[in-house]
Design an enzyme around this catalytic site. Structure first.
Site, PDB file in Angstrom:
ATOM      1  N   TYR A 335       0.815  -1.230   0.000  1.00 14.11           N
ATOM      2  CA  TYR A 335       0.000   0.000   0.000  1.00 14.11           C
ATOM      3  C   TYR A 335       0.841   1.269   0.000  1.00 14.11           C
ATOM      4  O   TYR A 335       0.326   2.340   0.270  1.00 14.11           O
ATOM      5  CB  TYR A 335      -0.877   0.089   1.258  1.00 14.11           C
ATOM      6  CG  TYR A 335      -1.589  -1.166   1.680  1.00 14.11           C
ATOM      7  CD1 TYR A 335      -2.577  -1.728   0.883  1.00 14.11           C
ATOM      8  CD2 TYR A 335      -1.305  -1.766   2.909  1.00 14.11           C
ATOM      9  CE1 TYR A 335      -3.256  -2.863   1.301  1.00 14.11           C
ATOM     10  CE2 TYR A 335      -1.986  -2.900   3.329  1.00 14.11           C
ATOM     11  CZ  TYR A 335      -2.955  -3.447   2.515  1.00 14.11           C
ATOM     12  OH  TYR A 335      -3.624  -4.568   2.936  1.00 14.11           O
ATOM     13  N   CYS A 362      14.397 -10.972  -1.678  1.00 11.78           N
ATOM     14  CA  CYS A 362      14.930 -10.761  -3.024  1.00 11.78           C
ATOM     15  C   CYS A 362      13.894 -10.069  -3.872  1.00 11.78           C
ATOM     16  O   CYS A 362      13.191 -10.702  -4.667  1.00 11.78           O
ATOM     17  CB  CYS A 362      15.316 -12.098  -3.637  1.00 11.78           C
ATOM     18  SG  CYS A 362      16.824 -12.682  -2.937  1.00 11.78           S
ATOM     19  N   TYR A 391      -2.018  -5.765  11.130  1.00  7.88           N
ATOM     20  CA  TYR A 391      -1.745  -6.204   9.756  1.00  7.88           C
ATOM     21  C   TYR A 391      -0.237  -6.364   9.495  1.00  7.88           C
ATOM     22  O   TYR A 391       0.219  -6.198   8.371  1.00  7.88           O
ATOM     23  CB  TYR A 391      -2.389  -5.242   8.745  1.00  7.88           C
ATOM     24  CG  TYR A 391      -3.868  -5.062   8.982  1.00  7.88           C
ATOM     25  CD1 TYR A 391      -4.757  -6.090   8.711  1.00  7.88           C
ATOM     26  CD2 TYR A 391      -4.380  -3.881   9.527  1.00  7.88           C
ATOM     27  CE1 TYR A 391      -6.126  -5.947   8.965  1.00  7.88           C
ATOM     28  CE2 TYR A 391      -5.743  -3.730   9.776  1.00  7.88           C
ATOM     29  CZ  TYR A 391      -6.605  -4.770   9.482  1.00  7.88           C
ATOM     30  OH  TYR A 391      -7.952  -4.628   9.736  1.00  7.88           O
TER      31      TYR A 391
HETATM   32  N1  LLP Z   1     -14.801  -4.753   9.698  1.00  8.68           N
HETATM   33  C1  LLP Z   1     -14.722  -5.162   8.428  1.00  8.68           C
HETATM   34  C2  LLP Z   1     -15.899  -5.707   7.764  1.00  8.68           C
HETATM   35  C3  LLP Z   1     -13.509  -5.057   7.749  1.00  8.68           C
HETATM   36  O1  LLP Z   1     -13.437  -5.451   6.489  1.00  8.68           O
HETATM   37  C4  LLP Z   1     -12.378  -4.539   8.412  1.00  8.68           C
HETATM   38  C5  LLP Z   1     -11.102  -4.446   7.734  1.00  8.68           C
HETATM   39  C6  LLP Z   1     -12.517  -4.148   9.750  1.00  8.68           C
HETATM   40  C7  LLP Z   1     -13.751  -4.260  10.362  1.00  8.68           C
HETATM   41  C8  LLP Z   1     -11.377  -3.617  10.551  1.00  8.68           C
HETATM   42  O2  LLP Z   1     -10.856  -2.453  10.042  1.00  8.68           O
HETATM   43  P1  LLP Z   1      -9.731  -1.646  10.874  1.00  8.68           P
HETATM   44  O3  LLP Z   1     -10.408  -1.123  12.116  1.00  8.68           O
HETATM   45  O4  LLP Z   1      -8.667  -2.595  11.214  1.00  8.68           O
HETATM   46  O5  LLP Z   1      -9.281  -0.588   9.963  1.00  8.68           O
HETATM   47  N2  LLP Z   1      -4.657  -5.041   5.421  1.00  8.68           N
HETATM   48  C9  LLP Z   1      -5.069  -3.653   5.352  1.00  8.68           C
HETATM   49  C10 LLP Z   1      -6.364  -3.414   6.041  1.00  8.68           C
HETATM   50  C11 LLP Z   1      -7.477  -4.261   5.477  1.00  8.68           C
HETATM   51  C12 LLP Z   1      -8.725  -4.052   6.251  1.00  8.68           C
HETATM   52  C13 LLP Z   1      -9.752  -5.021   5.841  1.00  8.68           C
HETATM   53  N3  LLP Z   1     -10.931  -4.910   6.572  1.00  8.68           N
HETATM   54  C14 LLP Z   1      -3.972  -2.790   5.950  1.00  8.68           C
HETATM   55  O6  LLP Z   1      -2.949  -3.321   6.324  1.00  8.68           O
HETATM   56  O7  LLP Z   1      -4.110  -1.579   5.994  1.00  8.68           O
END
Ligand code: LLP
Length: 435
Positions: A335, A362, A391
Site C-alpha cells: 500500500y 529478493c 496487519y
Molecule cells: N470490519 C470489516 C468488515 C472489515 O473489512 C475490516 C477491515 C474491519 C472491520 C477492521 O478495520 P480496521 O479497524 O482494522 O481498519 N490489510 C489492510 C487493512 C485491510 C482491512 C480489511 N478490513 C492494511 O494493512 O491496511
C-alpha cells in the site's frame, strides 16, 4: 522521557522502552526480527470504545476485527476486556474458540464463506453471521436446515461512498466485492429473502466503509444513507432493526503527519447520529456494534530489527538493510504505507543522517521506510519500527522461506513470549517428499 506523539519511552540508558522494558534487552533475549506489544495500550484502546458506549448508556458490542492480529494471547486480552470478536475464516474462528471467546460473542464475516466455515459457525453456535451475498443466503439456509438450527444474521450493505484511503482498503464504495448494494435493489432483494426465511433471525445491518479513516464525517454519511433505507423499510414492511453494525476503520498514527482523533470521538458521533435518526423515526435505538481492528492493536506494537549491511550510493542514497522486511510487514510494499522508526539503542542521540531501510527479501520493492532521519547507523544497531501491531504479523509470509518472527507481550515491566519464532523445521513441516 516520552517520545513525541508515540506511546513509547526513552529510558536512562538512552534506549527505546516499551511497556516498562528496554527494547535492547528484548532483542537480546528473543532475537530479531521481533514483534513487541505493550498490552496496556491494547487494554487502553479497548476501554476507550467500551467505556464510551457505557457512559452514553447505549447497548453496544465492540467486536475486535481479529484480522488485524489474531493469536490466542491477544484474543485472551480481548476477552478480558469484554469485547466480542469478528472472524473471517476457519483459522480466525478456530483461534477465537481456542482463546476461550464465548461463541455467542463471535461474528463471522467474509465475501466467500465456504460450506466448511459456515458449518463450523453453525455447530459452534456463534453469535452472528454477517451475510454478504446471494450465494451465501442459499448455502447458509440449506446448512441451517440440515442442522435444524436457527441463526442470528445481519446483512452487509455497501452505502456507495468513497473513503479517503488507499483504494485497496476502501470497501464501502459501489464498485466493491463486498456486500449488497443499497442503491441498485440488491439490498432490497436480500432483505426480502431473509425476512421470509424460517431459519434466519434477521437482526439488522452491517456497513464498513474502509480502513485508516481519520474523520467522523464519512461514518456519519454512511449512517445517514443506511437510515434512508431503514426509514423506507419501516414504512413498507414495518421492519425495525435490532442491530446496526457500523464497522471499523478508525485511523491511527504511523508517522508524524497522521493526525488521529480520540477513539471516543468516533463512538460519540456515531451514537449521536444513530440516536437522532431513531428519534425522528420514532423507533428504539438498535444495539450498536463496531469492529475496530487497527485502532486496538496498531500502535500497541512495534517491530525490532537488527541492522546488517549498508550500501552507500554517492549522490543518491544510503540503504540500510535489516533482518526482516516484507515477510513481516508487507504494508509498505502493498500500500506504499509509511512508517516511523528509531534506532532503539541510540534513541536519545541526535539525527545525523537520512537513510532508507531495506528488507532482506529478493525483491527491489522490499523497502520498509524511505528517507528515515536517524543518528549514524552501524551494523548491529537495533531499528524499531513503530505502529506495526496491526496487519503486520497477520499478513506475514514465508516468502524466500523466511521464518515468521516471534511475538512478545510486555505489561507492567514483565515480558512474555506469546508466539514462538518459526524454525527451518517449521518451514519444511508441510512439505512431502517426491522421491
Ligand atoms: N470490519 C470489516 C468488515 C472489515 O473489512 C475490516 C477491515 C474491519 C472491520 C477492521 O478495520 P480496521 O479497524 O482494522 O481498519 N490489510 C489492510 C487493512 C485491510 C482491512 C480489511 N478490513 C492494511 O494493512 O491496511
Amino acid at each position: 522521557m516520552a517520545l513525541d506523539n508515540f506511546p513509547y519511552q526513552i529510558n536512562t540508558n538512552g534506549h527505546l522502552e516499551i511497556g516498562g522494558i528496554d527494547t535492547i534487552e528484548l532483542a537480546t533475549k528473543y532475537g530479531t526480527p521481533l514483534y513487541v506489544y505493550d498490552v496496556s495500550i491494547i487494554r487502553q484502546r479497548c476501554r476507550a470504545f467500551v467505556d464510551t458506549f457505557g457512559k452514553l448508556g447505549v447497548k453496544a458490542q465492540v467486536a475486535y476485527a481479529s484480522k488485524a492480529f489474531s493469536s490466542i494471547a491477544v484474543l485472551q486480552v480481548i476477552k478480558q476486556e469484554g469485547l466480542s470478536v469478528d472472524v473471517v475464516s476457519e483459522g480466525e474462528l478456530y483461534t477465537a474458540l481456542q482463546a476461550g471467546i464465548d461463541p455467542k460473542r463471535i461474528h463471522m464475516h467474509g465475501n466467500n464463506k465456504s460450506q466448511r466455515e459456515l458449518e463450523m459457525a453453525i455447530t459452534h453456535k456463534i453469535g452472528c453471521i454477517v451475510v454478504d451475498n446471494f450465494n451465501e443466503i442459499t448455502l447458509l439456509t440449506d446448512l441451517l436446515k440440515k442442522h435444524q438450527y436457527k441463526m442470528d444474521v445481519i446483512i452487509r450493505v455497501t452505502p456507495g461512498i468513497k473513503s479517503d484511503t488507499h483504494h485497496y482498503i476502501m470497501t464501502g464504495n459501489e464498485d466493491s466485492k463486498f456486500g449488497f448494494d443499497l442503491h441498485n435493489g440488491q439490498a432490497e432483494e436480500a432483505f426480502a429473502q431473509l425476512m421470509n426465511n424460517e431459519w434466519i433471525r434477521f437482526k439488522g445491518f452491517h456497513c464498513h466503509i474502509g480502513s485508516q479513516i481519520f474523520d467522523t464525517d464519512r461514518f456519519v454519511l454512511a449512517t445517514n444513507i443506511l437510515f434512508e433505507k431503514i426509514s423506507d423499510w419501516k414504512t413498507t414492511y414495518n421492519y425495525i432493526p435490532e442491530v446496526l453494525n457500523l464497522g471499523g476503520g478508525f485511523g491511527i498514527r504511523y508517522t508524524d503527519s497522521d493526525r488521529p482523533i480520540p477513539l471516543q470521538d468516533y463512538v460519540v458521533r456515531l451514537v449521536e447520529t444513530v440516536s437522532e435518526h431513531c428519534r425522528n423515526l420514532q423507533i428504539p435505538i438498535p444495539e450498536i456494534w463496531i469492529e475496530p481492528g487497527r485502532s486496538i492493536v496498531g500502535d500497541a506494537g512495534i517491530t525490532l530489527y537488527s541492522v546488517g549491511s549498508t550500501k552507500h550510493i554517492p549522490g543518491i542514497r544510503d540503504y540500510v538493510s535489516v533482518d526482516g522486511g516484507m515477510s513481516d510487514n508487507i504494508r509498505p510494499a502493498l500500500y506504499q504505507a509509511k512508517y516511523h522508526g528509531v534506532l532503539a539503542n541510540k534513541a536519545d542521540q541526535p539525527v545525523e543522517t537520512t537513510v532508507s531501510i531495506a528488507g532482506k527479501c529478493c525483491e527491489s520493492g522490499d523497502m520498509l521506510i524511505w528517507d528515515l532521519p536517524l543518528p549514524n547507523v552501524s551494523s548491529g544497531d537495533v531499528l524499531a519500527v513503530f505502529s506495526t501491531g496491526a496487519y503486520g504479523y497477520s499478513m506475514a509470509s514465508n516468502y524466500n522461506r523466511i521464518q515468521k518472527a516471534a511475538v512478545v507481550f510486555v505489561e507492567n515491566g514483565i515480558d512474555k513470549l506469546v508466539i514462538r519464532r518459526e524454525t527451518p523445521e517449521d518451514i519444511v513441516s508441510h512439505d512431502l517428499s517426491y522421491e
